[in-house]
Design an enzyme around this catalytic site. Structure first.
Site: not given
Length: 305
Positions: A49-50, A140, A170, A195
């Site tokens: 995402t980052t 994730y 995650k 997370g």
């Protein structure tokens, strides 16, 4: 999965450096990797995402991973996020990760056509994980972004039967009861990578030993301190440091969240990550001035620009 070792400590969710026109700036990753090596991270989580994975092409994601693996020089692990709304694209990315030498892969749930059951989620992930069967695979879990809020405990239980290289999750969710259940499942069989940066202390209290976070990129000493304090049962120090983390998170939320605000902070500390891709807007000069002031107010150090 020969010589597989569980993750411990900090895994930085990496930003994707970009030029002013939005093209990739792969040359900045060498400098970025040097910073990560000095910060004491266990690894980097690439194109999550980052890293704006949803705004990148498949070829771009391959190029980014390849550069991180080259720039890391074996100093820390490189984990490839291969998740996609398109299963075939994810399989292609998974194969590339395995061929390139990534330490592990992870995949987020599809968020447009969503799986409505754990079985559907397993069927979606199974061929993706199989394409890199020699690597550990992490689910994730991030319901706030995907809208997929299926039982992670059930996924781990049933998924292991059909995904042999499934090692954990995650867990980017604030359902700490579920997180605790995942940690205790089958006597601690599965890894749970914490997370949410701002509640790391909670995950560690439940038994997590590793975390993946975007703010680890620019305040690693705060999180290293939290990990150490929790190991030493020093709750007072851990709480104090977690509050410092919360202050930083509050600032980045003011500027559009961890991706947009965090990328701006990376620019301020000397790693030229550029702006985010549309639809996330570029930072204005006025915003940068305001961000600097907000960071100075909370004692943030390291601003170079």
């Amino acid at each position: 999965m020969e010589n597989y070792q569980r993750l411990e400590g900090m895994v930085a969710a990496s930003f994707t450096p970009m030029e002013a026109n939005g093209d990739l700036k792969l040359t900045e990753i060498d400098k970025y990797a040097d910073l990560m090596a000095k910060s004491g991270v266990t690894g980097v989580f690439v194109c999550g995402t980052t890293g704006e994975s949803a705004s990148l092409t498949t070829e771009e994601r391959k190029l980014i991973l390849t550069q991180w693996l080259k720039s890391a020089k074996g100093r820390f692990k490189v984990i490839a996020h291969v998740g996609s709304n398109c299963q075939r694209e994810a399989i292609e990315l998974s194969k590339h990760a395995a061929q390139s030498g990534a330490a592990a892969i992870a995949a987020i749930a599809p968020s447009f056509f969503k799986p409505s059951s754990v079985d559907e989620l397993i069927r979606f992930f199974a061929p993706i994980a199989a394409a890199a069967s020699n690597l550990p695979f992490y689910y994730y879990n991030m319901p706030s972004m995907t809208g997929v809020d299926l039982s992670v405990v059930q996924f781990l239980k049933e998924g292991k039967k059909r995904i042999p290289n499934l090692v954990g999750t995650k867990f980017t969710h604030n359902n700490l009861m579920e997180m605790g259940a995942c940690l205790q499942l089958n006597g601690g069989e599965f890894e749970v990578l914490h997370g949410y940066d701002e509640i790391l202390i909670c995950g560690l209290a439940l038994g997590a030993v590793a975390g993946v976070g975007s703010t680890y990129n620019y305040i690693p000493s705060v999180y290293a301190g939290i990990f150490d304090a929790m190991k030493n049962n020093d709750l007072a120090t851990a709480r104090s440091l977690q509050q410092k983390s919360i202050q930083v998170v509050e600032v980045i939320i003011k500027y559009g969240g961890g991706v947009r605000g965090g990328k701006a902070i990376m620019n301020l500390i000397g790693i030229d990550c550029g702006s985010c891709r549309s639809p996330l807007s570029s930072f204005t000069d006025e915003e940068y001035d305001s961000l600097k002031n907000d960071l100075k107010k909370i004692g943030f150090s390291g601003i170079q620009k």
